[in-house]
Motif scaffolding. Structure first.
Motif, PDB file in Angstrom:
ATOM      1  N   ILE A   1     -42.500   5.340 -14.319  1.00  0.00           N
ATOM      2  CA  ILE A   1     -41.664   4.206 -13.599  1.00  0.00           C
ATOM      3  C   ILE A   1     -42.171   4.106 -12.206  1.00  0.00           C
ATOM      4  N   SER A   2     -42.323   2.730 -11.868  1.00  0.00           N
ATOM      5  CA  SER A   2     -42.985   2.694 -10.418  1.00  0.00           C
ATOM      6  C   SER A   2     -42.243   1.199  -9.972  1.00  0.00           C
ATOM      7  N   ASN A   3     -42.178   1.321  -8.394  1.00  0.00           N
ATOM      8  CA  ASN A   3     -41.815   0.093  -7.760  1.00  0.00           C
ATOM      9  C   ASN A   3     -43.190  -0.253  -6.739  1.00  0.00           C
ATOM     10  N   ASP A   4     -44.247   0.097  -6.872  1.00  0.00           N
ATOM     11  CA  ASP A   4     -45.433  -0.061  -6.102  1.00  0.00           C
ATOM     12  C   ASP A   4     -46.242  -1.403  -6.825  1.00  0.00           C
ATOM     13  N   HIS A   5     -46.422  -2.538  -6.297  1.00  0.00           N
ATOM     14  CA  HIS A   5     -47.019  -3.456  -7.025  1.00  0.00           C
ATOM     15  C   HIS A   5     -48.659  -3.097  -7.519  1.00  0.00           C
ATOM     16  N   ARG A   6     -49.295  -2.442  -6.670  1.00  0.00           N
ATOM     17  CA  ARG A   6     -50.674  -2.163  -6.938  1.00  0.00           C
ATOM     18  C   ARG A   6     -50.820  -1.176  -8.172  1.00  0.00           C
ATOM     19  N   ALA A   7     -49.636   0.158  -8.023  1.00  0.00           N
ATOM     20  CA  ALA A   7     -49.769   0.578  -9.344  1.00  0.00           C
ATOM     21  C   ALA A   7     -49.222   0.107 -10.708  1.00  0.00           C
ATOM     22  N   ILE A   8     -48.255  -0.829 -10.447  1.00  0.00           N
ATOM     23  CA  ILE A   8     -47.712  -1.575 -11.476  1.00  0.00           C
ATOM     24  C   ILE A   8     -49.034  -2.237 -12.170  1.00  0.00           C
ATOM     25  N   ALA A   9     -49.559  -2.763 -11.219  1.00  0.00           N
ATOM     26  CA  ALA A   9     -50.730  -3.799 -11.711  1.00  0.00           C
ATOM     27  C   ALA A   9     -51.755  -2.876 -12.568  1.00  0.00           C
ATOM     28  N   ALA A  10     -51.887  -1.902 -12.131  1.00  0.00           N
ATOM     29  CA  ALA A  10     -53.056  -0.930 -12.979  1.00  0.00           C
ATOM     30  C   ALA A  10     -52.625  -0.553 -13.957  1.00  0.00           C
ATOM     31  N   ILE A  11     -51.151  -0.163 -13.974  1.00  0.00           N
ATOM     32  CA  ILE A  11     -50.370   0.485 -15.181  1.00  0.00           C
ATOM     33  C   ILE A  11     -50.321  -0.666 -16.331  1.00  0.00           C
ATOM     34  N   SER A  12     -50.025  -1.838 -15.944  1.00  0.00           N
ATOM     35  CA  SER A  12     -49.851  -2.899 -16.703  1.00  0.00           C
ATOM     36  C   SER A  12     -51.275  -3.223 -17.688  1.00  0.00           C
ATOM     37  N   TYR A  13     -52.324  -3.154 -16.573  1.00  0.00           N
ATOM     38  CA  TYR A  13     -53.695  -3.769 -17.185  1.00  0.00           C
ATOM     39  C   TYR A  13     -54.110  -2.604 -18.526  1.00  0.00           C
ATOM     40  N   HIS A  14     -53.955  -1.393 -17.925  1.00  0.00           N
ATOM     41  CA  HIS A  14     -54.233  -0.356 -18.792  1.00  0.00           C
ATOM     42  C   HIS A  14     -53.193   0.266 -19.807  1.00  0.00           C
ATOM     43  N   ARG A  15     -52.325  -0.631 -19.956  1.00  0.00           N
ATOM     44  CA  ARG A  15     -51.104  -0.239 -20.570  1.00  0.00           C
ATOM     45  C   ARG A  15     -51.475   0.378 -22.076  1.00  0.00           C
ATOM     46  N   GLU A  16     -52.346   0.087 -22.774  1.00  0.00           N
ATOM     47  CA  GLU A  16     -52.871   0.423 -24.208  1.00  0.00           C
ATOM     48  C   GLU A  16     -53.444   1.798 -23.975  1.00  0.00           C
ATOM     49  N   ARG A  17     -53.958   2.437 -22.980  1.00  0.00           N
ATOM     50  CA  ARG A  17     -54.335   3.859 -22.885  1.00  0.00           C
ATOM     51  C   ARG A  17     -53.198   4.471 -22.250  1.00  0.00           C
ATOM     52  N   LEU A  18     -52.394   3.989 -21.459  1.00  0.00           N
ATOM     53  CA  LEU A  18     -51.601   4.708 -20.871  1.00  0.00           C
ATOM     54  C   LEU A  18     -50.097   4.997 -22.074  1.00  0.00           C
ATOM     55  N   GLU A  19     -49.918   4.152 -22.786  1.00  0.00           N
ATOM     56  CA  GLU A  19     -49.076   4.276 -23.816  1.00  0.00           C
ATOM     57  C   GLU A  19     -49.170   5.596 -24.465  1.00  0.00           C
ATOM     58  N   LYS A  20     -50.260   5.979 -24.668  1.00  0.00           N
ATOM     59  CA  LYS A  20     -50.350   7.208 -25.654  1.00  0.00           C
ATOM     60  C   LYS A  20     -49.815   8.535 -24.911  1.00  0.00           C
ATOM     61  N   TYR A  21     -49.525   8.581 -23.545  1.00  0.00           N
ATOM     62  CA  TYR A  21     -49.222   9.722 -22.834  1.00  0.00           C
ATOM     63  C   TYR A  21     -48.010   9.425 -21.971  1.00  0.00           C
ATOM     64  N   TYR A  22     -47.525   8.029 -22.050  1.00  0.00           N
ATOM     65  CA  TYR A  22     -46.386   7.827 -21.244  1.00  0.00           C
ATOM     66  C   TYR A  22     -45.467   7.077 -21.892  1.00  0.00           C
ATOM     67  N   SER A  23     -44.244   6.952 -22.011  1.00  0.00           N
ATOM     68  CA  SER A  23     -43.177   5.755 -22.040  1.00  0.00           C
ATOM     69  C   SER A  23     -42.767   4.832 -21.012  1.00  0.00           C
ATOM     70  N   PHE A  24     -43.054   3.570 -21.301  1.00  0.00           N
ATOM     71  CA  PHE A  24     -42.710   2.660 -19.916  1.00  0.00           C
ATOM     72  C   PHE A  24     -42.399   1.312 -20.717  1.00  0.00           C
ATOM     73  N   LEU A  25     -41.749   0.370 -20.094  1.00  0.00           N
ATOM     74  CA  LEU A  25     -41.509  -0.970 -20.050  1.00  0.00           C
ATOM     75  C   LEU A  25     -41.852  -1.936 -19.236  1.00  0.00           C
ATOM     76  N   LEU A  26     -42.715  -2.929 -19.702  1.00  0.00           N
ATOM     77  CA  LEU A  26     -43.085  -3.914 -18.467  1.00  0.00           C
ATOM     78  C   LEU A  26     -43.132  -5.186 -19.163  1.00  0.00           C
ATOM     79  N   PRO A  27     -43.205  -6.446 -18.466  1.00  0.00           N
ATOM     80  CA  PRO A  27     -43.444  -7.654 -18.964  1.00  0.00           C
ATOM     81  C   PRO A  27     -44.868  -7.801 -19.436  1.00  0.00           C
ATOM     82  N   PRO A  28     -45.130  -8.788 -20.402  1.00  0.00           N
ATOM     83  CA  PRO A  28     -46.383  -8.997 -20.752  1.00  0.00           C
ATOM     84  C   PRO A  28     -47.642  -8.760 -19.740  1.00  0.00           C
ATOM     85  N   GLU A  29     -48.642  -8.397 -20.026  1.00  0.00           N
ATOM     86  CA  GLU A  29     -49.870  -8.144 -19.048  1.00  0.00           C
ATOM     87  C   GLU A  29     -50.130  -9.358 -18.160  1.00  0.00           C
ATOM     88  N   LYS A  30     -50.295 -10.590 -18.769  1.00  0.00           N
ATOM     89  CA  LYS A  30     -50.724 -11.738 -18.122  1.00  0.00           C
ATOM     90  C   LYS A  30     -49.534 -11.984 -17.028  1.00  0.00           C
TER      91      LYS A  30
END
Length: 380
Positions: A80-109
């Protein structure tokens, strides 16, 4: 709001401010603290069971380090994050990160467009004017009651040397039916913010709506909130859900509005893929960070929608005191009015007697920033 205290709760990796940490820590959630700055006050919170200093959120190493942390965990953490830059990175690399974390974000675009605040096919003459995604989403009939309002920025600083006529001309070339914030008639009391938690189907699970009471520096200086208060406003809630539905938003979301005093319409002023003022939600009974955590780690969603109690204030005491000195000096407020405004149910920004050290660090940072601001104002 009742909190689960079961030992099987997974840890939450929090990359955000001290308020986000506090709202989860007080709910009994085990917290992993993360920041690109090891001296960030949030890293000294007593709620952290482990601490991780990451590389810059803009770097590829940040994602690699996130993967390493998640890989070493026995239980899959909630991210979970409320830092815009961190959210942008997490969203862009969501497929890799979903293996290790649970999170929910709007669509990448959508995340990328909202954070960049631009979605234009052809740039305007001055490409530093950022055009929000909402400009293209809300046009025609849908924009009649809710026009997007642009805030022209350059490197996150408000333009001061661009004339209103030039700005309006540049804006209308790209998107008709859009206004700038300067064209909206009203003051800080006409600003509203809606914080929502939406599940993966886009259904609302919790929310709180707040109205701005004071701003510092003054409104024309592009200041930040010094006091906001929770309110009940069904129209803003319906408009917020309409925005969320049109954009396909999920997870924690913040939507800002400004009410035009002449037309009576609410103007859409901003959409963000995260919430803010977490302590206000916690204090008023709508702890969205906790709701997000419980939902994302595969607990059943509570069928009851959590909403905030009205009349709860969120006060940044240092900035609020500065507001008084400026307003009092200009004859805008009396001492009695200012003292009365501090009455009732409220919570102070970032302050917690149970987690004092990071709060004191934040207070000192705010004080020193305020001194720098006053010096720059005198020089001007």
């Amino acid at each position: 709001m009742k909190y689960h205290t079961e030992t099987r709760l997974r840890p939450a990796l929090v990359i955000g401010d001290i308020e986000l940490v506090t709202s989860l820590g007080k709910a009994g959630i085990p917290i992993l603290l993360g920041s690109e700055n090891g001296k960030n006050p949030v890293m000294y919170s007593k709620y952290g069971i482990r601490r991780f200093t990451f590389s810059s959120y803009d770097s590829n190493r940040f994602v690699e380090e996130l993967c390493c942390v998640g890989r070493d965990m026995q239980k899959k953490p909630v991210l979970i994050s409320n830092d815009h830059r961190a959210i942008a990175a997490i969203s862009y690399h969501r497929e890799r990160l979903e293996k290790y974390y649970s999170f929910l974000l709007p669509p990448e675009k959508i995340v990328a467009d909202l954070i960049k605040k631009q979605n234009i096919e052809e740039p305007v003459e001055d490409d530093n004017i950022l055009i929000p995604l909402i400009c293209k989403t809300f046009q025609g009939d849908r924009a009649e009651r809710m026009k997007p309002a642009l805030k022209p920025v350059k490197d996150n600083i408000l333009f001061e040397n661009l004339s209103q006529g030039d700005l309006n001309h540049s804006v209308t070339e790209v998107c008709s039916g859009v206004v700038t914030r300067e064209q909206v008639t009203g003051n800080e009391y006409d600003d509203y913010v809606s914080n929502l938690f939406l599940d993966k189907e886009g259904n609302i699970r919790g929310y709180y709506i707040a109205q701005r009471q004071r701003e510092y520096p003054d409104q024309d200086s592009g200041g930040r909130d010094t006091c906001i208060i929770t309110v009940e406003n069904q129209e803003i809630l319906e408009l917020s859900l309409s925005v969320a539905d049109q954009l396909g938003l999920k997870g924690l979301v913040r939507i800002e509005f400004k009410k035009d005093r002449i037309s009576g319409n609410f103007i859409l002023a901003g959409v963000y893929p995260c919430s803010n003022r977490s302590l206000l939600g916690m204090k008023s009974g709508a702890n969205l960070a906790y709701l997000y955590y419980m939902y994302v780690q595969n607990f059943e969603a509570n069928p009851v929608i959590s909403s905030a109690s009205p009349g709860v204030k969120y006060i940044d005491l240092i900035r609020y005191t500065r507001v008084f000195t400026e307003y009092y000096r200009n004859g805008k407020i009396s001492f009695g009015e200012w003292r009365e405004s501090l009455s009732g149910d409220y919570i102070l920004s970032g302050l917690s007697a149970q987690d004092l050290f990071p709060c004191l660090m934040k207070l000192w940072a705010d004080l020193t920033k305020g001194n720098k601001y006053r010096v720059s104002r005198k020089q001007e």
